[in-house]
Design a protein around this motif. Structure first.
Motif, PDB file in Angstrom:
ATOM      1  N   LEU A   1      18.266   1.825  28.656  1.00 20.44           N
ATOM      2  CA  LEU A   1      16.892   2.748  27.999  1.00 20.44           C
ATOM      3  C   LEU A   1      17.659   3.074  26.701  1.00 20.44           C
ATOM      4  CD1 LEU A   1      14.354   4.191  28.240  1.00 20.44           C
ATOM      5  CD2 LEU A   1      15.557   5.972  29.353  1.00 20.44           C
ATOM      6  N   HIS A   2      16.990   2.686  25.538  1.00 20.23           N
ATOM      7  CA  HIS A   2      17.915   2.494  24.330  1.00 20.23           C
ATOM      8  C   HIS A   2      16.759   3.251  22.988  1.00 20.23           C
ATOM      9  CE1 HIS A   2      21.212   0.358  21.906  1.00 20.23           C
ATOM     10  NE2 HIS A   2      21.611   1.653  22.319  1.00 20.23           N
ATOM     11  N   PRO A   3      16.789   4.570  23.350  1.00 19.80           N
ATOM     12  CA  PRO A   3      15.739   5.282  22.133  1.00 19.80           C
ATOM     13  C   PRO A   3      16.382   5.140  20.780  1.00 19.80           C
ATOM     14  CG  PRO A   3      16.993   7.028  23.451  1.00 19.80           C
ATOM     15  CD  PRO A   3      17.052   5.774  24.159  1.00 19.80           C
ATOM     16  N   LEU A   4      15.736   4.978  19.951  1.00 15.15           N
ATOM     17  CA  LEU A   4      15.982   4.961  18.431  1.00 15.15           C
ATOM     18  C   LEU A   4      16.323   6.241  18.101  1.00 15.15           C
ATOM     19  CD1 LEU A   4      14.671   2.882  15.831  1.00 15.15           C
ATOM     20  CD2 LEU A   4      14.471   5.094  15.295  1.00 15.15           C
ATOM     21  N   GLY A   5      17.525   6.096  17.330  1.00 15.50           N
ATOM     22  CA  GLY A   5      18.107   7.580  16.836  1.00 15.50           C
ATOM     23  C   GLY A   5      18.275   7.690  15.448  1.00 15.50           C
ATOM     24  N   GLY A   6      17.765   6.744  14.677  1.00 12.80           N
ATOM     25  CA  GLY A   6      17.902   6.975  13.147  1.00 12.80           C
ATOM     26  C   GLY A   6      16.722   7.719  12.539  1.00 12.80           C
ATOM     27  N   TYR A   7      16.495   7.376  11.510  1.00 17.14           N
ATOM     28  CA  TYR A   7      15.262   8.182  10.669  1.00 17.14           C
ATOM     29  C   TYR A   7      13.794   7.673  11.363  1.00 17.14           C
ATOM     30  CZ  TYR A   7      11.453   8.254   7.283  1.00 17.14           C
ATOM     31  OH  TYR A   7      10.064   8.279   6.693  1.00 17.14           O
ATOM     32  N   THR A   8      13.153   8.763  11.642  1.00 17.04           N
ATOM     33  CA  THR A   8      11.749   8.555  11.985  1.00 17.04           C
ATOM     34  C   THR A   8      10.706   9.342  11.307  1.00 17.04           C
ATOM     35  OG1 THR A   8      12.070  10.374  13.534  1.00 17.04           O
ATOM     36  CG2 THR A   8      12.390   7.906  14.468  1.00 17.04           C
ATOM     37  N   LYS A   9       9.674   8.996  10.974  1.00 17.52           N
ATOM     38  CA  LYS A   9       8.667   9.578  10.364  1.00 17.52           C
ATOM     39  C   LYS A   9       8.466  10.810  10.963  1.00 17.52           C
ATOM     40  CE  LYS A   9       4.866   6.832  12.567  1.00 17.52           C
ATOM     41  NZ  LYS A   9       4.060   7.730  13.201  1.00 17.52           N
ATOM     42  N   ALA A  10       7.611  11.710  10.303  1.00 22.02           N
ATOM     43  CA  ALA A  10       7.624  13.270  10.683  1.00 22.02           C
ATOM     44  C   ALA A  10       6.761  13.358  11.776  1.00 22.02           C
ATOM     45  CB  ALA A  10       6.934  14.010   9.366  1.00 22.02           C
ATOM     46  N   ASP A  11       5.918  12.932  12.064  1.00 19.54           N
ATOM     47  CA  ASP A  11       5.097  13.116  13.292  1.00 19.54           C
ATOM     48  C   ASP A  11       5.632  12.652  14.672  1.00 19.54           C
ATOM     49  OD1 ASP A  11       4.424  10.723  12.851  1.00 19.54           O
ATOM     50  OD2 ASP A  11       2.247  10.737  13.055  1.00 19.54           O
ATOM     51  N   ASP A  12       6.802  11.713  14.559  1.00 17.57           N
ATOM     52  CA  ASP A  12       7.297  11.306  15.698  1.00 17.57           C
ATOM     53  C   ASP A  12       8.309  12.530  16.515  1.00 17.57           C
ATOM     54  OD1 ASP A  12       6.283   8.694  15.761  1.00 17.57           O
ATOM     55  OD2 ASP A  12       8.239   8.097  14.916  1.00 17.57           O
TER      56      ASP A  12
ATOM     57  N   ALA B   1       0.712  -1.166   0.061  1.00 14.89           N
ATOM     58  CA  ALA B   1      -0.001   0.077  -0.095  1.00 14.89           C
ATOM     59  C   ALA B   1       0.782   1.271  -0.056  1.00 14.89           C
ATOM     60  CB  ALA B   1      -0.847   0.092   1.010  1.00 14.89           C
ATOM     61  N   PRO B   2       0.538   2.262  -0.748  1.00 18.79           N
ATOM     62  CA  PRO B   2       1.234   3.498  -0.678  1.00 18.79           C
ATOM     63  C   PRO B   2       1.147   4.360   0.734  1.00 18.79           C
ATOM     64  CG  PRO B   2      -0.899   3.637  -2.016  1.00 18.79           C
ATOM     65  CD  PRO B   2      -0.541   2.424  -1.664  1.00 18.79           C
ATOM     66  N   GLY B   3       2.062   5.106   1.055  1.00 16.56           N
ATOM     67  CA  GLY B   3       2.265   5.677   2.156  1.00 16.56           C
ATOM     68  C   GLY B   3       3.076   5.107   3.218  1.00 16.56           C
ATOM     69  N   LEU B   4       3.732   4.090   2.945  1.00 20.85           N
ATOM     70  CA  LEU B   4       4.703   3.650   4.157  1.00 20.85           C
ATOM     71  C   LEU B   4       5.917   4.524   4.197  1.00 20.85           C
ATOM     72  CD1 LEU B   4       4.617  -0.178   2.963  1.00 20.85           C
ATOM     73  CD2 LEU B   4       3.440   0.824   4.850  1.00 20.85           C
ATOM     74  N   PRO B   5       6.000   5.180   5.418  1.00 22.09           N
ATOM     75  CA  PRO B   5       7.196   6.331   5.403  1.00 22.09           C
ATOM     76  C   PRO B   5       8.673   5.792   4.989  1.00 22.09           C
ATOM     77  CG  PRO B   5       5.751   6.039   7.452  1.00 22.09           C
ATOM     78  CD  PRO B   5       5.270   4.800   6.578  1.00 22.09           C
ATOM     79  N   TYR B   6       9.000   4.472   5.527  1.00 21.21           N
ATOM     80  CA  TYR B   6      10.345   4.258   5.035  1.00 21.21           C
ATOM     81  C   TYR B   6      10.453   3.856   3.524  1.00 21.21           C
ATOM     82  CZ  TYR B   6      15.055   1.885   5.380  1.00 21.21           C
ATOM     83  OH  TYR B   6      16.348   1.738   5.225  1.00 21.21           O
ATOM     84  N   VAL B   7       9.566   3.375   3.194  1.00 23.00           N
ATOM     85  CA  VAL B   7       9.385   2.726   1.484  1.00 23.00           C
ATOM     86  C   VAL B   7       9.578   4.164   0.781  1.00 23.00           C
ATOM     87  CG1 VAL B   7       7.903   2.001  -0.120  1.00 23.00           C
ATOM     88  CG2 VAL B   7       8.171   0.758   2.009  1.00 23.00           C
ATOM     89  N   GLU B   8       8.859   5.180   1.015  1.00 27.83           N
ATOM     90  CA  GLU B   8       8.616   6.339   0.501  1.00 27.83           C
ATOM     91  C   GLU B   8       9.923   7.169   0.304  1.00 27.83           C
ATOM     92  OE1 GLU B   8       5.058   8.493   1.094  1.00 27.83           O
ATOM     93  OE2 GLU B   8       3.717   7.034  -0.024  1.00 27.83           O
TER      94      GLU B   8
END
Length: 465
Positions: free
Chosen positions: A281-292, A189-196
């Protein structure tokens, strides 16, 4: 912010096993002997720390060249065909260089890519398996493929023209985008953040090979001191005499429900007989989608959580996990768990719908909320990792604080989702007292205050840091 990671008291390192009283799911008792044969000659920097769970394959693969060879490698890179890396490509170089993806020695060749897509695991030279659920690949287009020609090496450069790495003994193969998307996300489906962001407009070829990273990857954003590599984390855990390490990944601000889960987990490990269980405590630090919420704001919020005493700085190590985010649900959560094994964690807390997101076209979750923890309990290559299912926490109106949900009195609880939390902060509305520490909530409100609306009324896309 350096106060977020402090010394622990020294204790002995006994060996313990889970008891039936500990509410957890974990894989069957079968154990896989993972060992890599004849790899040392390709990867001279191999290490393993005693007293902690061994990395996949028995040895941590680090791909940064020695100090004395860096100038030589820079000169070599300038003489080779070039591949320009995107920001996310550099993040994957970072992941590979430090050994998070051990036993991978570089971007995947076709054999590794196909095993990942079809089996979520890699077969090692001795016939054993390690988990690997997301492809770590580098895409190139027809023009780049033509420029590479018959060369067996390429140089990887960042967007500013700096040489980052050399890829040796390369293999170029077709990039099956549709199959990659379908098998990783379970939908096209279109709209998957990492895919786009990384696949739709990427090249039709993938290039794999052995990676030599010229210098440690740094971002110069004021947060590099939090980006501890697996070897640095292992050294820190060993120095502090940790006899258990339990990892908690998140990409959202920490509220008191999260803190309750983490502190309760430590208490239960102590009850089992561990002397010094340490929280990663290990927050993800790479690419995240715009509303994070962006990483720098999340780290400020985590700092306040420790300053306000919601989590104990003496028993908590805060570090940044450099991986980009796929939002691929049960497939991706295996990668998150596997990478923490390489950092020394032998317990992994998994929550509701881990690595999930809403369906891009329909008003529903893309993945079943319980499938992540179920998959982790069965995933090949994760048998050594103890999976701790997330106990559901909600706001207990009778106590005025976050508490574990009691199904016998559901009317007493309020569930505040991440979306609801962000909406309250954006509108400068206060959550119930006891939902989040005041200092942490102020950081979240300040973040939304800092956003400048664009002319069309939409919040600008957050730049991953």
């Amino acid at each position: 912010m350096a106060s977020m990671a402090t010394l622990f008291s020294k204790t002995s390192l006994p060996s313990h096993s889970l008891t039936k009283s500990f509410d957890t799911h974990f894989a069957p008792s079968i154990r896989v002997n993972v060992a890599i044969k004849n790899k040392a000659k390709n990867h001279p920097k191999l290490r393993v720390s005693s007293g902690l769970i061994e990395p996949d394959g028995g040895k941590l693969v680090e791909l940064v060249v020695e100090d004395g060879k860096r100038d030589l490698k820079k000169g070599e890179a300038l003489s080779l065909p070039r591949v320009k890396l995107s920001r996310i490509d550099v993040e994957w170089v970072h992941v590979l260089s430090e050994g998070w993806a051990t036993p991978l020695g570089g971007f995947m060749r076709e054999r590794e890519f196909l095993q990942t897509l079809h089996f979520n695991s890699l077969r090692l030279d001795d016939g054993s398996f390690v988990n690997m659920s997301v492809p770590i690949v580098l895409a190139i287009d027809d023009e780049q493929k033509h420029r590479i020609g018959d060369s067996k090496k390429v140089a990887l450069f960042d967007s500013k023209g700096n040489p980052i790495a050399i890829l040796n003994d390369i293999e170029i193969y077709k990039h099956p985008k549709e199959e990659r998307i379908a098998r990783t996300w379970g939908t096209t489906a279109p709209g998957l953040p990492y895919v786009e962001e990384t696949i739709t407009n990427a090249g039709d070829w993938l290039i794999g090979g052995d990676l030599e990273v010229i210098e440690p990857i740094k971002y110069h954003d004021g947060l590099d001191h939090f980006r501890l590599s697996p070897s640095e984390l292992r050294d820190e855990f060993t120095r502090r005499n940790a006899d258990a390490v339990f990892a908690f990944q998140l990409r959202n601000p920490v509220h008191n429900g999260h803190a309750l889960l983490m502190t309760d987990t430590r208490k239960r490990l102590l009850d089992m007989g561990y002397k010094n269980p340490v929280l990663l405590l290990h927050p993800l630090g790479g690419y995240t989608k715009a509303d994070d919420v962006p990483l720098d704001w999340r780290m400020k919020q985590h700092e306040k959580v420790l300053e306000d005493g919601v989590l104990d700085p003496e028993t908590t190590v805060v570090s940044i996990f450099p991986s980009p985010m796929h939002y691929a649900g049960p497939t991706e959560v295996q990668w998150h768990a596997k990478a923490r094994i390489n950092a020394g964690a032998n317990f992994y807390i998994v929550g509701r719908d881990p690595a999930g997101m809403g369906h891009p076209l329909e008003k529903r979750d893309l993945y079943d909320a319980d499938h992540g923890k179920k998959v982790l309990s069965m995933a090949p290559g994760l048998e050594r990792l103890n999976i701790l299912p997330f106990r559901v926490a909600a706001y207990d109106k009778t106590q005025g604080k976050m508490a574990f949900f009691d199904p016998s009195r559901p009317q007493d609880f309020i569930f505040i989702s991440g979306t609801k939390m962000r909406t309250l902060a954006r509108n400068k509305e206060s959550p119930p007292d006891g939902f989040m520490c005041p200092g942490g909530w102020k950081v979240l409100v300040d973040y939304y205050d800092s956003l400048v609306l664009s002319s069309n009324g939409k919040v600008p896309e957050a730049v991953p840091v």
